[in-house]
Design a protein around this motif. Structure first.
Motif, short mmCIF file in Angstrom:
data_model
loop_
_atom_site.label_atom_id
_atom_site.label_comp_id
_atom_site.label_asym_id
_atom_site.label_seq_id
_atom_site.Cartn_x
_atom_site.Cartn_y
_atom_site.Cartn_z
N GLY A 115 1.97 6.13 -17.54
CA GLY A 115 0.85 5.19 -18.06
C GLY A 115 -0.48 5.78 -17.46
O GLY A 115 -1.41 5.60 -18.29
N ASN A 116 -0.61 6.71 -16.51
CA ASN A 116 -1.95 7.35 -16.00
C ASN A 116 -2.20 8.24 -16.96
O ASN A 116 -3.29 8.87 -16.80
CB ASN A 116 -2.13 7.37 -14.73
CG ASN A 116 -1.08 8.54 -14.24
OD1 ASN A 116 -0.71 9.48 -15.10
ND2 ASN A 116 -0.96 9.02 -12.78
N ASP A 117 -1.39 8.68 -17.95
CA ASP A 117 -1.65 9.86 -18.75
C ASP A 117 -2.37 9.36 -20.20
O ASP A 117 -2.83 10.07 -20.91
CB ASP A 117 -0.60 10.67 -19.26
CG ASP A 117 0.04 11.18 -17.92
OD1 ASP A 117 -0.70 11.93 -17.11
OD2 ASP A 117 1.19 11.16 -17.93
N LEU A 170 0.44 1.22 -9.03
CA LEU A 170 -0.73 0.61 -9.28
C LEU A 170 -1.86 1.21 -8.74
O LEU A 170 -2.07 1.61 -7.53
CB LEU A 170 -0.85 -0.91 -8.99
CG LEU A 170 -2.16 -1.51 -9.27
CD1 LEU A 170 -2.18 -1.58 -10.79
CD2 LEU A 170 -2.19 -3.02 -8.80
N ASP A 171 -2.90 1.62 -9.70
CA ASP A 171 -4.34 2.61 -8.97
C ASP A 171 -5.23 1.65 -9.28
O ASP A 171 -5.36 1.20 -10.64
CB ASP A 171 -4.26 3.90 -9.78
CG ASP A 171 -3.01 4.64 -9.29
OD1 ASP A 171 -2.59 4.92 -8.10
OD2 ASP A 171 -2.47 5.28 -10.43
N ILE A 172 -6.25 1.42 -8.57
CA ILE A 172 -7.61 0.64 -8.62
C ILE A 172 -8.56 1.76 -8.53
O ILE A 172 -8.66 2.59 -7.70
CB ILE A 172 -7.79 -0.42 -7.58
CG1 ILE A 172 -6.50 -1.26 -7.58
CG2 ILE A 172 -9.07 -1.10 -8.15
CD1 ILE A 172 -6.79 -2.50 -6.65
N PRO A 203 0.88 -1.21 -0.04
CA PRO A 203 -0.04 0.00 -0.02
C PRO A 203 0.86 1.28 -0.10
O PRO A 203 1.93 1.29 0.91
CB PRO A 203 -1.03 -0.20 1.37
CG PRO A 203 -0.88 -1.67 1.88
CD PRO A 203 0.40 -2.21 1.18
N GLN A 204 0.53 2.15 -0.93
CA GLN A 204 1.11 3.59 -0.78
C GLN A 204 0.74 4.32 0.47
O GLN A 204 -0.20 3.94 1.46
CB GLN A 204 0.80 4.32 -1.97
CG GLN A 204 1.41 3.97 -3.54
CD GLN A 204 0.89 4.92 -4.52
OE1 GLN A 204 0.29 5.81 -4.36
NE2 GLN A 204 1.07 4.20 -5.54
N ASP A 205 1.34 5.64 0.87
CA ASP A 205 1.08 6.48 1.90
C ASP A 205 -0.51 6.55 2.02
O ASP A 205 -1.36 6.61 0.70
CB ASP A 205 1.49 7.79 1.72
CG ASP A 205 2.98 7.74 1.94
OD1 ASP A 205 3.66 6.74 2.28
OD2 ASP A 205 3.75 9.06 1.54
N SER A 258 -2.06 9.34 2.47
CA SER A 258 -2.71 10.41 1.93
C SER A 258 -2.87 10.05 0.27
O SER A 258 -3.88 10.88 -0.15
CB SER A 258 -1.70 11.55 1.81
OG SER A 258 -0.47 11.26 1.10
N GLU A 259 -2.35 9.12 -0.26
CA GLU A 259 -2.75 8.80 -1.49
C GLU A 259 -3.97 7.74 -1.51
O GLU A 259 -4.30 7.35 -2.79
CB GLU A 259 -1.50 8.25 -2.11
CG GLU A 259 -0.45 9.16 -2.39
CD GLU A 259 -0.89 10.65 -2.63
OE1 GLU A 259 -1.08 10.95 -3.85
OE2 GLU A 259 -0.77 11.45 -1.85
N GLN A 260 -4.23 7.28 -0.36
CA GLN A 260 -5.68 6.38 -0.67
C GLN A 260 -6.82 7.12 -0.35
O GLN A 260 -6.91 7.99 0.61
CB GLN A 260 -5.64 5.33 0.68
CG GLN A 260 -4.45 4.56 0.89
CD GLN A 260 -3.92 3.76 -0.54
OE1 GLN A 260 -4.68 3.54 -1.31
NE2 GLN A 260 -2.70 3.28 -0.29
C1 GLC Z 1 1.08 9.71 -8.02
C2 GLC Z 1 0.06 9.45 -6.75
C3 GLC Z 1 0.18 7.81 -6.58
C4 GLC Z 1 -0.19 7.21 -7.98
C5 GLC Z 1 0.71 7.67 -8.99
C6 GLC Z 1 0.36 7.14 -10.51
O1 GLC Z 1 2.42 9.86 -7.66
O2 GLC Z 1 0.74 10.00 -5.77
O3 GLC Z 1 -0.71 7.68 -5.58
O4 GLC Z 1 -0.24 5.82 -7.80
O5 GLC Z 1 0.55 9.14 -9.14
O6 GLC Z 1 -0.84 7.32 -10.72
#
Ligand code: GLC
Ligand code: MG
Length: 262
Positions: free
Chosen positions: A204-206, A170-172, A122-124, A126-128
């Motif tokens: 990737g998220n872009d 990884l983001d869900i 799990p990430q920090d 604050s990012e959940q």
């Molecule tokens: C940012 C966010 C993180 C996310 C990542 C990729 O770093 O803080 O939570 O997983 O972007 O989307």
């Protein structure tokens, strides 16, 4: 004057500028300064809108903003498209957008399913976020874990977006959430067409940002391999892979598309 390579028009009207932050807008302070000047002038002269679309939570965005020279955006798309903020002073994300994400989303079930995989760290905290569950996952483990996790989530009736970025995050997310869908929501709200939108990113998220109608897309020269691979498989005359890095690559792309003549 530069000509728009796609439409043949000179951009002397408002456009929608959308950019990821880390390693896209932010990363080369000198180029960022130059880009900021041009963008803020364009906003003043033509009413161009500036939107940041980041994976960071709003809190983490504010930490970055305290350290870097960032213009005040017209909207902030935070937490990988799951939250939209239009008013700097309002801590609550846009409720009309949040409401669209509820369908099919079961956060607790996503967390419980992911808990079966020791490779998902799990990430920090604050990012959940309410519509985002995020982990660290190495590239090696991702090859095995991602297909299994995807199948298990869908067996449990959870229709989600799995987004892997930078070979580590990884983001869900709910099925209806990503950066691109959030941009589409703002385009509709502001009555701006996709051909008058330019989006910039590096990871990737872009990818979703480059899949909104025929929005112009700038992939910066320092993009992650996953995004360069995607670009090569999805070439279009409205997508541009820059040579320069970060804000330098954005300047290069804006000139290529004729959005800026400075
Ligand atoms: C940012 C966010 C993180 C996310 C990542 C990729 O770093 O803080 O939570 O997983 O972007 O989307
Ligand atoms: Mg980035």
């Amino acid at each position: 004057m530069q000509l728009d390579q796609v439409s043949g028009e000179v951009a002397v009207t408002a456009f929608l500028f959308v950019s990821d932050l880390d390693n896209t807008l932010v990363g080369d302070d000198n180029a960022l300064k130059q880009l900021n000047q041009l963008l803020s002038q364009h906003r003043q002269d033509y009413g161009t809108k500036i939107v940041y679309a980041t994976g960071r939570s709003r809190k983490s965005y504010q930490e970055l903003k305290a350290r870097k020279q960032l213009l005040d955006p017209d909207a902030l798309i935070a937490s990988v498209g799951t939250e939209i903020y239009q008013d700097e002073g309002n801590d609550n994300p846009d409720p009309a957008w949040s409401e669209k994400l509820l369908g099919g989303w079961d956060r607790d079930l996503a967390v419980a399913t992911a808990a079966h995989y020791a490779d998902l760290v799990p990430q920090d905290d604050s990012e959940q976020r309410p519509f985002k569950v995020s982990y660290l996952l190495t590239e090696n483990a991702a090859l095995e874990v991602l297909p299994l996790l995807k199948a298990q989530l869908s067996d449990r009736g959870l229709d989600v977006n799995l987004i892997y970025s930078g070979g580590k995050d990884l983001d869900i997310l709910p099925r209806n959430a990503n950066k691109g869908l959030a941009v589409q929501f703002l385009q509709e709200r502001w009555g701006l067409e996709s051909t008058k939108t330019v989006a910039c990113g590096d990871s990737g998220n872009d990818m979703a940002l480059f899949s909104v109608g025929e929005s112009r897309g700038i992939i910066v020269g320092n993009a992650q391999p996953e995004l360069v691979r995607w670009y090569e498989e999805n070439r279009a005359d409205y997508r541009y892979l820059a040579q320069a890095y970060c804000a330098g690559g954005i300047l290069e792309g804006l000139r290529y598309f004729g959005f800026l003549d400075g």
